[in-house]
Design an enzyme around this catalytic site. Structure first.
Site, PDB file in Angstrom:
ATOM      1  N   SER A  88       0.787  -1.234   0.000  1.00  0.00           N
ATOM      2  CA  SER A  88       0.000   0.000   0.000  1.00  0.00           C
ATOM      3  C   SER A  88       0.815   1.279   0.000  1.00  0.00           C
ATOM      4  CB  SER A  88      -0.970   0.006   1.183  1.00  0.00           C
ATOM      5  OG  SER A  88      -2.034  -0.888   0.930  1.00  0.00           O
ATOM      6  N   THR A 156      -3.800 -20.478   2.081  1.00  0.00           N
ATOM      7  CA  THR A 156      -2.672 -20.888   1.246  1.00  0.00           C
ATOM      8  C   THR A 156      -3.173 -21.594  -0.009  1.00  0.00           C
ATOM      9  OG1 THR A 156      -1.244 -21.134   3.184  1.00  0.00           O
ATOM     10  CG2 THR A 156      -0.563 -22.276   1.171  1.00  0.00           C
ATOM     11  N   TYR A 191     -10.393   2.270   5.901  1.00  0.00           N
ATOM     12  CA  TYR A 191      -9.366   1.981   4.899  1.00  0.00           C
ATOM     13  C   TYR A 191      -9.915   1.012   3.861  1.00  0.00           C
ATOM     14  CZ  TYR A 191      -4.649   1.160   3.123  1.00  0.00           C
ATOM     15  OH  TYR A 191      -3.520   1.099   2.325  1.00  0.00           O
ATOM     16  N   SER A 192      -9.900   1.423   2.605  1.00  0.00           N
ATOM     17  CA  SER A 192     -10.435   0.586   1.532  1.00  0.00           C
ATOM     18  C   SER A 192      -9.546   0.667   0.306  1.00  0.00           C
ATOM     19  CB  SER A 192     -11.858   1.029   1.155  1.00  0.00           C
ATOM     20  OG  SER A 192     -12.322   0.300   0.034  1.00  0.00           O
ATOM     21  N   ASN A 193      -8.982  -0.469  -0.077  1.00  0.00           N
ATOM     22  CA  ASN A 193      -8.149  -0.514  -1.273  1.00  0.00           C
ATOM     23  C   ASN A 193      -8.932  -0.162  -2.533  1.00  0.00           C
ATOM     24  OD1 ASN A 193      -5.403  -1.542  -0.384  1.00  0.00           O
ATOM     25  ND2 ASN A 193      -6.729  -3.079   0.536  1.00  0.00           N
ATOM     26  N   GLY A 332       2.745  -0.492   4.085  1.00  0.00           N
ATOM     27  CA  GLY A 332       2.325  -1.353   2.988  1.00  0.00           C
ATOM     28  C   GLY A 332       2.418  -2.813   3.375  1.00  0.00           C
TER      29      GLY A 332
END
Length: 378
Positions: A88, A156, A191-193, A332
């Site tokens: 990020s 995974t 927080y939002s990508n 990040g």
């Protein structure tokens, strides 16, 4: 022994890597004698990480330190010039380009998402006509964070199944808009990508070029960030680099270095080094990338529950220092890699630290402590 193939990596990378080969080990040896940075890196490594690299600039000059293995299979030691996925921290690059476009009069922070991306943010209570570009960059849009519903991050096994999948920005936004907004635009912070995927799409629409091309043309090349790249769909990391490792919370730990970063896009795709990130954030604070009016807009913050006392601007976090004042930067995290960075508002002090692996109790706190102590150092 490190062998560098100039045909594979190119002249610029070769020069940078050779310079680091000559300078970094000596700097790291000196730092080991002095303590401080190397001791902090060692402490981070001992919380359960595979590798840690760090760099600091300030009253004591320019210093490097590293610990652990760049590649756990081969035993190659981690070095300060190794590249890594910055996650990020990409957001600061993206926001810088948006603010450059604002400074050029090509768009406004008060423009709506709908104005530039008609119909993209809609359905399930989402309405792009009520969200501004400022709210995207500030994380006050309310739009759902798509990475909370991205299959590859669930386990995974899911990562292995989808690690080479190519996502378009529109597909990532569609994942988010399957969900109702977290809150009405401008009434909260989360927080939002997804905000930065949309910001990258706006850059594409305003300029007619990809956000990657604009970041490269406007930031990477002018600053000479020779080890920084926007890989797009390329799953590999060029040149000497740190391998990333993750168990996704509960599964077996695997090497996740190779994966298609289109799933991160303008929110987290970039590859860089501690040196290049130091150069970037220092140049940003010193006014080399933005005019004063746009830099002031970037640094205007709202409360953000990330760290105690933290605030968020436009692609920048502000974090208080234990010695008074505070610093700007952007953390990040992407599977296998964690980045922490900080620069004082005058650009005179900077610190960057990267760790690979799952980490353990106290790992993130140890990274934050390194940044704080390096920036506070007398």
């Amino acid at each position: 022994m490190l062998t560098i193939n100039p045909r594979r990596y190119g002249a610029a990378v070769l020069v940078g890597a050779l310079a680091a080969l000559m300078c970094a080990p000596a700097a790291e040896a000196a730092e080991a004698v002095r303590g401080s940075l190397w001791s902090q890196v060692k402490a981070i490594k001992e919380t359960g990480n595979v590798a840690v690299v760090a760099e600091a600039t300030g009253p004591r000059g320019h210093r490097f330190a590293s610990a652990g293995k760049a590649d756990a299979d081969t035993g190659t030691p981690a070095m300060s010039y190794d590249a890594f996925r910055i996650g990020s921290a990409t957001k600061t690059f993206t926001a810088t380009v948006v603010l450059q476009l604002v400074g050029e009069g090509r768009m406004s922070l008060d423009d709506t998402v709908e104005h530039w991306l008609p119909g993209v943010v809609s359905g399930n209570g989402n309405d792009g006509s009520k969200i501004t570009i400022r709210q995207l960059l500030q994380h006050t849009s309310g739009i759902f964070n798509y990475t909370a519903d991205l299959p590859e991050l669930a386990s995974t096994e899911d990562f292995q199944a989808g690690r080479y999948t190519t996502y378009t920005p529109a597909q990532l936004v569609a994942i988010a808009t399957r969900h109702a907004p977290d809150f009405a635009p401008g009434t909260g912070w989360n927080y939002s990508n997804t905000n930065y995927i949309l910001a990258g799409m706006v850059i594409d629409r305003v300029t007619g070029h990809t956000w990657q091309d604009e970041v490269t043309r406007r930031i990477i090349r002018p600053l000479g960030l020779h080890r920084t790249s926007t890989p797009g769909t390329n799953p590999s990391i060029p040149g000497p680099h740190l391998h990333g490792y993750s168990n996704f919370g509960s599964g077996p730990t695997i090497d996740i270095t190779a994966f298609n970063p289109s799933a991160a896009g303008a929110a987290g795709e970039i590859i860089s080094t501690t040196t290049d990130l130091t150069t970037f954030y220092t140049a940003l604070m010193r006014g080399r990338l933005l005019a004063p009016a746009q830099l002031a807009q970037m640094q205007a913050t709202v409360p953000a529950p990330i760290l105690p006392g933290a605030r968020y601007g436009l692609g920048l976090m502000w974090v208080p220092l234990s010695c008074g004042g505070g610093y700007f930067g952007h953390a990040g995290d992407v599977p296998g890699y964690s980045t922490r960075d900080g620069v004082t508002p005058d650009g005179r002090r900077a610190a960057v630290v990267e760790r690979t692996g799952n980490g353990g109790p106290g790992s993130e706190q140890a990274m934050d402590t390194l940044i704080d102590e390096q920036l506070c150092e007398a």
